[in-house]
Design a protein around this motif. Sequence first.
Motif, PDB file in Angstrom:
ATOM      1  N   ALA A  36       0.837  -1.203   0.000  1.00  0.00           N
ATOM      2  CA  ALA A  36       0.000   0.000   0.000  1.00  0.00           C
ATOM      3  C   ALA A  36       0.874   1.256   0.000  1.00  0.00           C
ATOM      4  N   HIS A  37       1.933   1.233   0.777  1.00  0.00           N
ATOM      5  CA  HIS A  37       2.851   2.369   0.822  1.00  0.00           C
ATOM      6  C   HIS A  37       3.597   2.508  -0.503  1.00  0.00           C
ATOM      7  N   ARG A  38       4.040   1.401  -1.056  1.00  0.00           N
ATOM      8  CA  ARG A  38       4.805   1.404  -2.307  1.00  0.00           C
ATOM      9  C   ARG A  38       4.031   2.043  -3.457  1.00  0.00           C
ATOM     10  N   PHE A  39       2.712   1.821  -3.487  1.00  0.00           N
ATOM     11  CA  PHE A  39       1.888   2.339  -4.573  1.00  0.00           C
ATOM     12  C   PHE A  39       0.961   3.475  -4.122  1.00  0.00           C
ATOM     13  N   SER A  40       1.283   4.085  -2.975  1.00  0.00           N
ATOM     14  CA  SER A  40       0.581   5.251  -2.418  1.00  0.00           C
ATOM     15  C   SER A  40      -0.886   5.000  -2.082  1.00  0.00           C
ATOM     16  N   VAL A  41      -1.250   3.756  -1.895  1.00  0.00           N
ATOM     17  CA  VAL A  41      -2.625   3.437  -1.485  1.00  0.00           C
ATOM     18  C   VAL A  41      -2.820   3.770  -0.015  1.00  0.00           C
ATOM     19  N   ASN A  42      -1.733   3.787   0.751  1.00  0.00           N
ATOM     20  CA  ASN A  42      -1.835   4.075   2.179  1.00  0.00           C
ATOM     21  C   ASN A  42      -2.305   5.506   2.449  1.00  0.00           C
ATOM     22  N   LYS A  43      -2.276   6.360   1.435  1.00  0.00           N
ATOM     23  CA  LYS A  43      -2.756   7.737   1.590  1.00  0.00           C
ATOM     24  C   LYS A  43      -4.265   7.829   1.385  1.00  0.00           C
TER      25      LYS A  43
END
Length: 140
Positions: A36-43
């Motif tokens: 999620a962090h790698r593909f900016s989904v965590n935002k």
Amino acid sequence: MGDVDYFLGTAFTWQHHANDHVSVHLTQTAFTEFSAHRFSVNKMNQVPNMTPYRSGLPIDSIPPPDPDDPDLKCRTKIYQRIVGSINWLATCTHPDISPVLTCLASYSQAPIHQHYKAAIHALKYLYSISDYGISFHSDA
């Protein structure tokens, strides 16, 4: 809680119950959060009651990409990485995502922006349920 072991990013939580019953719960919270962090989904906001399918947007009816699309090569590499992460999660602890994965993977050679958005949506689904996993129980 029980004993926790880790193997290839998968957490195995073992519990010993009455009558010598044993259970193990498998999760991949760390890998899901890393992806999620790698593909900016965590935002994005986590939505625990969402599904991996984008409502009203059937992925198999999206037209093929324009061969002259200047972003196709870059988008394809990122898309393949996202689908690879989803594949690892589907294989180990999230068989519920397998139908979506199959559809997404079939566009790995030439995804358009809508395919990319569908892959991000599936990853957001997995991020929203990152603590979920698979449990196995014994009778002794």
